[in-house]
Design a protein around this motif. Structure first.
Motif, mmCIF file in Angstrom:
data_model
loop_
_atom_site.group_PDB
_atom_site.id
_atom_site.type_symbol
_atom_site.label_atom_id
_atom_site.label_comp_id
_atom_site.label_asym_id
_atom_site.label_seq_id
_atom_site.Cartn_x
_atom_site.Cartn_y
_atom_site.Cartn_z
ATOM 1 N N MET A 9 -5.292 6.716 -1.509
ATOM 2 C CA MET A 9 -4.023 6.026 -1.673
ATOM 3 C C MET A 9 -4.146 4.545 -1.334
ATOM 4 O O MET A 9 -3.478 3.701 -1.937
ATOM 5 C CB MET A 9 -2.940 6.691 -0.813
ATOM 6 C CG MET A 9 -2.619 8.101 -1.252
ATOM 7 S SD MET A 9 -2.152 8.166 -3.009
ATOM 8 C CE MET A 9 -2.289 9.920 -3.353
ATOM 9 N N PRO A 11 -5.703 13.922 6.276
ATOM 10 C CA PRO A 11 -4.944 12.675 6.082
ATOM 11 C C PRO A 11 -5.836 11.474 5.812
ATOM 12 O O PRO A 11 -5.479 10.585 5.032
ATOM 13 C CB PRO A 11 -4.194 12.510 7.411
ATOM 14 C CG PRO A 11 -4.122 13.872 7.984
ATOM 15 C CD PRO A 11 -5.396 14.543 7.575
ATOM 16 N N ASP A 19 2.941 15.400 -4.100
ATOM 17 C CA ASP A 19 2.655 14.074 -3.555
ATOM 18 C C ASP A 19 1.508 13.394 -4.294
ATOM 19 O O ASP A 19 1.569 12.212 -4.627
ATOM 20 C CB ASP A 19 2.316 14.179 -2.063
ATOM 21 C CG ASP A 19 3.575 14.363 -1.223
ATOM 22 O OD1 ASP A 19 4.669 14.330 -1.812
ATOM 23 O OD2 ASP A 19 3.455 14.557 -0.004
ATOM 24 N N PHE A 32 1.006 8.463 8.465
ATOM 25 C CA PHE A 32 -0.347 8.676 8.969
ATOM 26 C C PHE A 32 -0.842 7.493 9.804
ATOM 27 O O PHE A 32 -1.872 7.590 10.468
ATOM 28 C CB PHE A 32 -1.316 8.917 7.814
ATOM 29 C CG PHE A 32 -1.064 10.198 7.065
ATOM 30 C CD1 PHE A 32 -0.737 11.364 7.739
ATOM 31 C CD2 PHE A 32 -1.147 10.242 5.686
ATOM 32 C CE1 PHE A 32 -0.509 12.547 7.065
ATOM 33 C CE2 PHE A 32 -0.917 11.422 4.991
ATOM 34 C CZ PHE A 32 -0.603 12.576 5.686
ATOM 35 N N GLU A 35 5.286 5.998 1.709
ATOM 36 C CA GLU A 35 5.052 7.445 1.647
ATOM 37 C C GLU A 35 4.017 7.885 2.685
ATOM 38 O O GLU A 35 4.155 8.938 3.307
ATOM 39 C CB GLU A 35 4.585 7.837 0.241
ATOM 40 C CG GLU A 35 4.309 9.309 0.060
ATOM 41 C CD GLU A 35 5.532 10.182 0.206
ATOM 42 O OE1 GLU A 35 5.396 11.314 0.723
ATOM 43 O OE2 GLU A 35 6.644 9.745 -0.185
ATOM 44 N N TYR A 36 2.983 7.069 2.889
ATOM 45 C CA TYR A 36 1.895 7.482 3.776
ATOM 46 C C TYR A 36 1.832 6.690 5.079
ATOM 47 O O TYR A 36 0.838 6.780 5.805
ATOM 48 C CB TYR A 36 0.563 7.374 3.032
ATOM 49 C CG TYR A 36 0.470 8.395 1.931
ATOM 50 C CD1 TYR A 36 0.156 9.715 2.193
ATOM 51 C CD2 TYR A 36 0.749 8.041 0.618
ATOM 52 C CE1 TYR A 36 0.104 10.670 1.189
ATOM 53 C CE2 TYR A 36 0.702 8.983 -0.410
ATOM 54 C CZ TYR A 36 0.372 10.289 -0.112
ATOM 55 O OH TYR A 36 0.333 11.230 -1.118
ATOM 56 N N VAL A 43 -6.869 11.587 2.159
ATOM 57 C CA VAL A 43 -5.730 11.198 1.322
ATOM 58 C C VAL A 43 -5.495 9.694 1.399
ATOM 59 O O VAL A 43 -5.321 9.014 0.380
ATOM 60 C CB VAL A 43 -4.462 11.963 1.755
ATOM 61 C CG1 VAL A 43 -3.238 11.420 1.015
ATOM 62 C CG2 VAL A 43 -4.616 13.448 1.483
ATOM 63 N N MET A 44 -5.527 9.141 2.614
ATOM 64 C CA MET A 44 -5.264 7.709 2.787
ATOM 65 C C MET A 44 -6.324 6.847 2.109
ATOM 66 O O MET A 44 -6.021 5.764 1.611
ATOM 67 C CB MET A 44 -5.184 7.369 4.269
ATOM 68 C CG MET A 44 -3.900 7.812 4.940
ATOM 69 S SD MET A 44 -3.706 7.085 6.586
ATOM 70 C CE MET A 44 -5.123 7.767 7.428
#
Length: 527
Positions: free
Chosen positions: A136, A129, A297, A185, A181-182, A132-133
């Motif tokens: 993003m 995560p 995603d 987290f 969307e995130y 990914v963060m």
């Protein structure tokens, strides 16, 4: 990133784990077989996706809890939909194991959401995560900065372009979509509120799916905008109704419709050889390829980013065209200033005026002085307005009156000036009424008795304002409707400089003399 854990599990039949009784209490056993571990130095991790509040057991050993189960006299404390657990190393041997969930689900029982378990390195479960963060957050920050910039650009611009505002809104919606969307987290979201986030994601995607094609329609001057927007809106509403509560599927279909509509618009632009059309087509194909080959995603947001970059490219093209038009307008403005000065220093005008002035000074010195003052006043006004794009209407009227006074001495003809309904607060391009007066003097003959009369009237309606100049005189036989004459070209150039295409000009003979009408519209649509 390839997993370093190989395992097998059979959890396909876990959608009805609450049973038919409607009881909120459940106990679920999930068999997993650990086949291979690439790295035994990192702890084994377990990811669980499920609704409810429960305890997790690995081979009957408690490894963690999610929320607090409902008990007699105490309500349930909902857990989150996704949780991670570390498996003790002494229990992480190869072979078959049993994952047991014992808990309650007091809310959303009608959803019949299943349970999913995943084995992975415990460190990877936590690092994934974060990775990914990081990507993003970069994308979200870029969209936020872009939206703020284009909002400021729209607010502070004298030309309120819809495309600039739309692009700012789209960038802001992309930012919000990424954050929503995130956000899971960042904060713990109880399973009871799980679908709130998904609903927001759906409506943000719905709005983006309308605004992106609309932006392309405006940039490419697409015909039948209203029809296409109606069909697009109807399609999105139909998708929402037919796939109600299928949130991921609905968002995917929204995106597909947006892509298809945008492709039709961009292809039409490319076929019409509009600059940027082919680039947008290529960008849309690239976004489709990315979305097809990547996980949903990630692929969706990267595809959206490619589309936004295509939109940004279009905007740079538009900005360049506006800059070129501005530079051209500056050149035009300079040329018009020179033209305005030339109108009053042309040799023919000066020679005739000075010749008349000599006669008046010799025959009537007192009137000659009046003549000189009128000529000086006209030159003063001309000099003061030569660099202005718009001047007060009263200053334009004073210029016309001074010119009529000068010409009455030169031609020894009586000229009269009248005005009706003039709004002192209005502005007008310099010397356009003056040019109309000059034409009237040149091409009109005075009556046997009386004066040539120039009457300026002003009216203001909801959509436009109108100046009318009526020349009450007998037209010379040589006078025709010459819309391309030097004077008329000057008037049209001045109107175009100040009002773009939002004006109309008409000048023609009437029974009483000659009628000239200038309409200035509030909007581009002229009716």
């Amino acid at each position: 990133m390839k997993s370093d854990i190989t395992y097998y599990t059979d959890d396909d039949d876990l959608h009805d784990y609450l049973g038919e009784s409607g009881d909120s209490v459940f106990k679920v056993n999930i068999e997993v077989e650990l086949i291979k571990r690439e790295n035994n130095s990192t702890p084994l991790g377990l990811q669980v996706n499920a609704f409810g509040a429960f305890d997790i057991y690995w081979d009957n050993v408690l490894v963690g809890s999610n929320g607090k189960m409902a008990k007699s006299g105490k309500g349930e404390v909902p857990g989150t939909e996704t949780t991670y657990y570390q498996i003790p190393e002494k229990l992480a041997n190869m072979g078959k194991h049993v994952v047991t969930l014992v808990g309650t689900q007091s809310d959303l029982q009608e959803v019949k959401r299943g349970i999913d378990v995943k084995l992975e390195s415990f460190l990877r479960l936590h690092r994934a995560p974060l990775i990914v963060m990081s990507y993003m957050n970069l994308m979200a920050g870029a969209f936020l900065i872009a939206s703020i910039y284009y909002f400021f650009l729209y607010i502070n611009s004298t030309r309120k372009e819809t495309t600039v505002l739309l692009f700012g809104i789209i960038c802001l919606l992309f930012f919000c979509l990424l954050i929503i969307e995130y956000v899971k987290f960042y904060i713990d979201i109880p399973y009871t509120q799980f679908y709130i986030r998904m609903k927001i994601v759906g409506w943000l995607t719905f709005a983006i799916s309308i605004l992106v094609p609309w932006y392309f329609m405006l940039q490419f001057d697409f015909e039948k905008k209203r029809l296409f927007l109606f069909l697009l809106f109807s399609s999105l509403i139909a998708i929402y109704i037919l796939n109600y509560q299928h949130y991921d599927l609905t968002a995917i279909l929204f995106s597909d419709v947006m892509w298809l509509t945008s492709m039709v618009i961009a292809s039409n632009a490319a076929a019409r050889k509009i600059k940027g059309g082919l680039i947008v087509v290529v960008g849309l194909f690239a976004s489709a390829a990315v979305n097809y080959f990547m996980f949903y995603d990630f692929g969706l947001f990267i595809a959206f980013t490619i589309i936004v970059l295509s939109m940004l490219y279009l905007h740079t093209i538009r900005a360049k065209a506006i800059e070129e038009a501005h530079n051209a307008s500056l050149l035009l403005s300079s040329r018009l200033q020179l033209e305005l000065i030339k109108k009053n220093i042309q040799p023919h005008f000066l020679r005739n005026t000075l010749t008349s002035l000599i006669d008046w000074v010799e025959e009537s010195p007192q009137q000659g002085v009046v003549f000189i003052r009128a000529l000086a006043d006209e030159f003063d006004i001309m000099n003061s307005i030569s660099e202005d794009a718009l001047i007060p209407i009263r200053q334009e009227i004073e210029l016309c009156q001074k010119h009529l006074q000068v010409m009455s001495f030169r031609k020894e003809v009586c000229y009269d000036w009248k005005e009706e309904g003039v709004d002192e607060n209005e502005n007008i391009p310099p010397a356009i009424v003056h040019t109309i007066i000059e034409n009237g003097i040149t091409h009109s003959m005075p009556p046997k008795q009386g004066c040539i009369c120039f009457c300026l009237s002003f009216t203001k309606e909801d959509r436009y304002k109108q100046y009318t100049v009526m020349t009450l005189a007998k037209n010379r036989k040589t006078r025709k409707d010459k819309s391309n004459g030097t004077g008329f070209k000057y008037i049209k150039a001045r109107l175009n400089e100040s009002y773009g295409n939002n004006w109309s000009f008409d000048s023609h003979a009437v029974e009483e003399g000659w009628l000239t009408t200038i309409k200035i519209f509030d909007k581009i649509d002229k009716r």
